[in-house]
Design an enzyme around this catalytic site. Sequence first.
Site, PDB file in Angstrom:
ATOM      1  N   GLU A 125       1.093   3.831   1.933  1.00 39.24           N
ATOM      2  CA  GLU A 125       1.742   4.127   3.261  1.00 39.24           C
ATOM      3  C   GLU A 125       2.853   3.271   3.606  1.00 39.24           C
ATOM      4  O   GLU A 125       3.846   3.948   4.283  1.00 39.24           O
ATOM      5  CB  GLU A 125       0.817   4.051   4.553  1.00 39.24           C
ATOM      6  CG  GLU A 125      -0.532   4.785   4.254  1.00 39.24           C
ATOM      7  CD  GLU A 125      -1.741   4.213   3.588  1.00 39.24           C
ATOM      8  OE1 GLU A 125      -1.386   3.437   2.751  1.00 39.24           O
ATOM      9  OE2 GLU A 125      -2.749   4.238   3.895  1.00 39.24           O
ATOM     10  N   CYS A 172      -1.819  -0.365   7.669  1.00 40.66           N
ATOM     11  CA  CYS A 172      -1.303   1.023   7.328  1.00 40.66           C
ATOM     12  C   CYS A 172      -1.394   1.704   8.856  1.00 40.66           C
ATOM     13  O   CYS A 172      -0.180   2.425   9.091  1.00 40.66           O
ATOM     14  CB  CYS A 172      -1.768   1.803   6.115  1.00 40.66           C
ATOM     15  SG  CYS A 172      -1.234   0.764   4.586  1.00 40.66           S
ATOM     16  N   CYS A 178      -6.022   1.713   5.862  1.00 40.71           N
ATOM     17  CA  CYS A 178      -6.715   0.605   6.313  1.00 40.71           C
ATOM     18  C   CYS A 178      -5.809   0.220   7.864  1.00 40.71           C
ATOM     19  O   CYS A 178      -4.926   0.746   8.101  1.00 40.71           O
ATOM     20  CB  CYS A 178      -6.374  -0.550   5.242  1.00 40.71           C
ATOM     21  SG  CYS A 178      -4.491  -1.133   5.171  1.00 40.71           S
ATOM     22  N   HIS A 192       0.942  -1.269   0.064  1.00 38.30           N
ATOM     23  CA  HIS A 192       0.020   0.119  -0.008  1.00 38.30           C
ATOM     24  C   HIS A 192       0.997   1.205  -0.112  1.00 38.30           C
ATOM     25  O   HIS A 192       2.064   1.352   0.401  1.00 38.30           O
ATOM     26  CB  HIS A 192      -0.584   0.083   1.327  1.00 38.30           C
ATOM     27  CG  HIS A 192      -1.923  -0.986   1.192  1.00 38.30           C
ATOM     28  ND1 HIS A 192      -2.972  -1.064   2.174  1.00 38.30           N
ATOM     29  CD2 HIS A 192      -2.220  -2.037   0.268  1.00 38.30           C
ATOM     30  CE1 HIS A 192      -3.827  -1.968   1.996  1.00 38.30           C
ATOM     31  NE2 HIS A 192      -3.445  -2.643   0.852  1.00 38.30           N
TER      32      HIS A 192
END
Lengths: 145, 145
Positions: B48, B79, B76, B46
């Site tokens: 992040e 993260c 999420c 992801h």
Amino acid sequence: MEAALEEAKKAKKKGEVPIGAVIVKDGKMIAKGHNQREKKQNALLHAEIVAINKACKKLHSWRLDDAEIYVTLEPCPMCAGAIANARLSKMIYGAKDKTSQDELCGKILSSIRLNHKCEMVQAEEFENECSQILTDFFKAKRSQN
Amino acid sequence: MEAALEEAKKAKKKGEVPIGAVIVKDGKMIAKGHNQREKKQNALLHAEIVAINKACKKLHSWRLDDAEIYVTLEPCPMCAGAIANARLSKMIYGAKDKTSQDELCGKILSSIRLNHKCEMVQAEEFENECSQILTDFFKAKRSQN
């Protein structure tokens, strides 16, 4: 879980908090990992993340459906979220994380946000050994200070 | 947040869900990242996580104290957990994640489990743009199927 404990011991030898994880699919161990946060100075490198990274690379897939992860300590929110994102079907842990709050690990794994639920089971027969290696590590660390 | 949106656009060009993140410390951008899950077939990648990984490597430290992360979409659990583990002091997000349940992101960031709390703020002036790029992406994807 014995293989995860072996990973935890590797972490301990390197002066890392002794936590280990292995991923199993179709009865075969496809990835293992241990905590490397201090050595690599990287906040992401918990045992579970190291193992999931290896498993995705090995299977050339971000989906680890039908795979199970064994981890010596109940995962932190980052790792629980990674387990859910990778669609692992089952997470088996040894020691309970006594510092965790609000049962976040269970909530993250059972969130239906991803249309996927990961079963969470404690391997109670390994609780003492998984917990003891951590207790011993922190006790030794405190006595050094 | 404009730089994070630029990252989201890079993801979109590659056919990835358009989410971007940047990390700022002492007024300087030290790392940026965009979602690469599909291209690299890795559940961890992801925006992040990509940015935190780069920032730890750049600073040779797992502690990103006093740094802030700007992300186009509310993180999420994985993260949010990574942001907390890396000790980032502030998380600024653009669009709210409408699929998130039980306000997990806020709970993870405000957990005192790590003796550290990360401030969570929505940059409301960017909400529309951050949200629109996602809506357009999924609309285009549906029309392809």
